[in-house]
Structure formats: C-alpha cells, structure tokens
Design an enzyme around this catalytic site. Sequence first.
Site, PDB file in Angstrom:
ATOM      1  N   SER A 243       2.834  22.661  -5.438  1.00  0.00           N
ATOM      2  CA  SER A 243       3.747  22.355  -4.343  1.00  0.00           C
ATOM      3  C   SER A 243       3.499  21.012  -3.659  1.00  0.00           C
ATOM      4  O   SER A 243       4.287  20.597  -2.812  1.00  0.00           O
ATOM      5  CB  SER A 243       3.707  23.474  -3.295  1.00  0.00           C
ATOM      6  OG  SER A 243       2.433  23.584  -2.703  1.00  0.00           O
ATOM      7  N   LYS A 288       3.459  26.662   5.736  1.00  0.00           N
ATOM      8  CA  LYS A 288       3.293  25.213   5.649  1.00  0.00           C
ATOM      9  C   LYS A 288       3.927  24.517   6.847  1.00  0.00           C
ATOM     10  O   LYS A 288       3.406  23.505   7.337  1.00  0.00           O
ATOM     11  CB  LYS A 288       3.886  24.710   4.325  1.00  0.00           C
ATOM     12  CG  LYS A 288       3.122  25.247   3.116  1.00  0.00           C
ATOM     13  CD  LYS A 288       3.762  24.864   1.802  1.00  0.00           C
ATOM     14  CE  LYS A 288       2.961  25.459   0.649  1.00  0.00           C
ATOM     15  NZ  LYS A 288       3.532  25.136  -0.664  1.00  0.00           N
TER      16      LYS A 288
END
EC number: 3.4.21.53
Length: 348
Positions: A243, A288
């Site tokens: 990611s 996140k």
Amino acid sequence: MATGKRSWMRRNRSTVILGIIIALFLFANYWSWPYVISGPGSAEPVHPRVETGYTLEEKGELLFTTVSTYSKPNLFSLIYAKFNPRMDIQTEQQATGGMTNMTAYRNLLSWMRDSSENYALLAAYTALDKPIEVEQQGVIVRYFSPGSLASANGLQEGDIIKHVDELEVLSVQELSTYLSKKKAGDIVEVTGTRGDAPFKASVPLIDMDQKGRIGIGFISDLVLKVTPPDPVKFDFNDVGGPSAGLMMTLEIVAQLSGEDLTRGYRIAGTGTIDADGTVGQIGGINYKLMAADKEKADYFLVPYDETSLDNWRLAEETVKKLNLDLKLVPVKNLTEAVDFLKKLESKA
C-alpha cells in the site's frame, strides 16, 4: 479432619485469594489468543527511505501510512481493543484471509512490499519516459483455487516457484505451457524459495475448468527484478504489503525530476501502484487516516476506483465520524496525483 481443613482455609484465606489473583493475572498476561488486533499505525516521511542518487530538498513531506497489527494478543490487550473505537479484533483466519499459516501470510506480505517497490520504479520511470530494465524471476503463489490439492501437499501462499520437475519456469506462461502437457492426477515436483529458505513440494495436478486446462490450482503473479539506471535504494524492510506504492512513486518522480511536489504541505496517502501508474485500493484506510491526522497531514491521497468505491466511502465516513482535520483527494492514477500536487499553491 474436615474441621481442620476449614480452619486452615480461614487462617490462610488472604494468602489463597492472593494466590488466585496472581494466577489469574499471569494467565491473562501471558496466555496468547488466536486473534489479530488492528489499529492506527504510523504516517512517516517517504524521503529518508528512498534514495535515487539525486538530491532534493523538500519543504513539506510526502507521508506513507500504515496499519498497526498485533497478533496473538493477551487478554488485557483484547479487552482494551474491544472498548477502543479506533481498534478492531479479527480471528487469525479472518485477518489472513484463511491462508495456510501466519508464516505464509508474512511471506506474501514481504513479496507484496518488494513488488510495490518494483512497480513504483516502473511507474515512475515510465511516467518520466526514462529507460529501465525488467527481468522475470519466478511465479508466486497468491492464493489457492477451489479444488486445489497443493496446500495439502506442502505448497503455501507466498512460495515463489522457480522450477517444475527441474525445468526452470520464470514466468506464468512458461509454467502454464509445461503443465498443459500433463493430465489431472499427475504429480509434479515444484521447487523455489519460501521467504529466505528453499522449499520443495510434490503436488498433484487438477482439472482447472471445463475447457480442460490442467494446473496446480492457484492464483499467481510474476516475481520481477527491476533495475533502474540510477542507484535507487529503498528502506521499507519494516513494512509489509503493497500500500505504500503510490507514495514511493511520487517520491521517486520528485527526486528524478528535481521538483518539490510537496509545495510545503504534509501530503499523506496510500494505494498500490501498477506499472502503468494505476492506483489500486487497499485495506485499513480508516486506520491510515487516523495515523495521518495524528501527524497533522494537510491532505490525504485516496485510491479512487469508480467500479468499487470502498476506499473512498470508508475514507469519507471516517473523516466525518472522527472529525479528522485533513482534506481527502481522490486519485485514480499517478498522473492525477502528480497533477494535483503541481497545482497546489506553495504553502506560506
């Protein structure tokens, strides 16, 4: 005799109770449970982790974001996570997608990280129209197909296949071509690497579909070696998964072009990256975002796929629910991300 025992219990009741409390504490603290706790990870600058041989002074920062995961927690950690709205508890099966074991899961995550570095290089150099060398080095097992007998016979997710019956197979096409000459029930010997160690497994072949395709029965991907003309080095060994791909790519583009894309802002983000610059969706975007907000990010680049808006919807929901102080930016590909950054007015 019974009276004597009762008398002993009365005399030592405090000691017995203390012993039980200590035993329960030790059990709660040291006994591990088959769960995985997820929560906000970190939002860290990409710049110190990517070297290209070019010097670039950035007035702001490009931040890659992570999810914090904790496997086999104790009872105290489970209780804390249960009542913490910013944490989530899953079984190991749920967290790993039902993979063979945690070792296989970690090996696959390590490959995903390495693969994201390679694709970041490909995407950046392609975007800048610079040459780069690509070499195929094997086939990785992503996950098994229904009906596959491979897992029961020693193959694991994350295994990188380099040979079948001593024949070198460095691409999906080479593997498929060789197996097409076999029939269901035949046994093939596959060898390669499992993490840092070699592995060997004897696997029965199966009918893959009604068209008569024969195979081992797994979803595969290429293992690539990408060699840029510049002395590029990455330092993401403490990170798993793909990611950080988008943010790696942006940092490479900035350093190679000599342009500070941050414009003085703290730009966080996430997303996988393909060789053509397509930004892919990821897991745990809510965590996140929490990490980026904690680090006072100004903007957050969110993978935006019109066919599946999961990341974007969860990002909007998280910002609204937790009142996070950052602006969401949808990006479909590298070009959109770079264009957005270039159009930002420099921060005073």
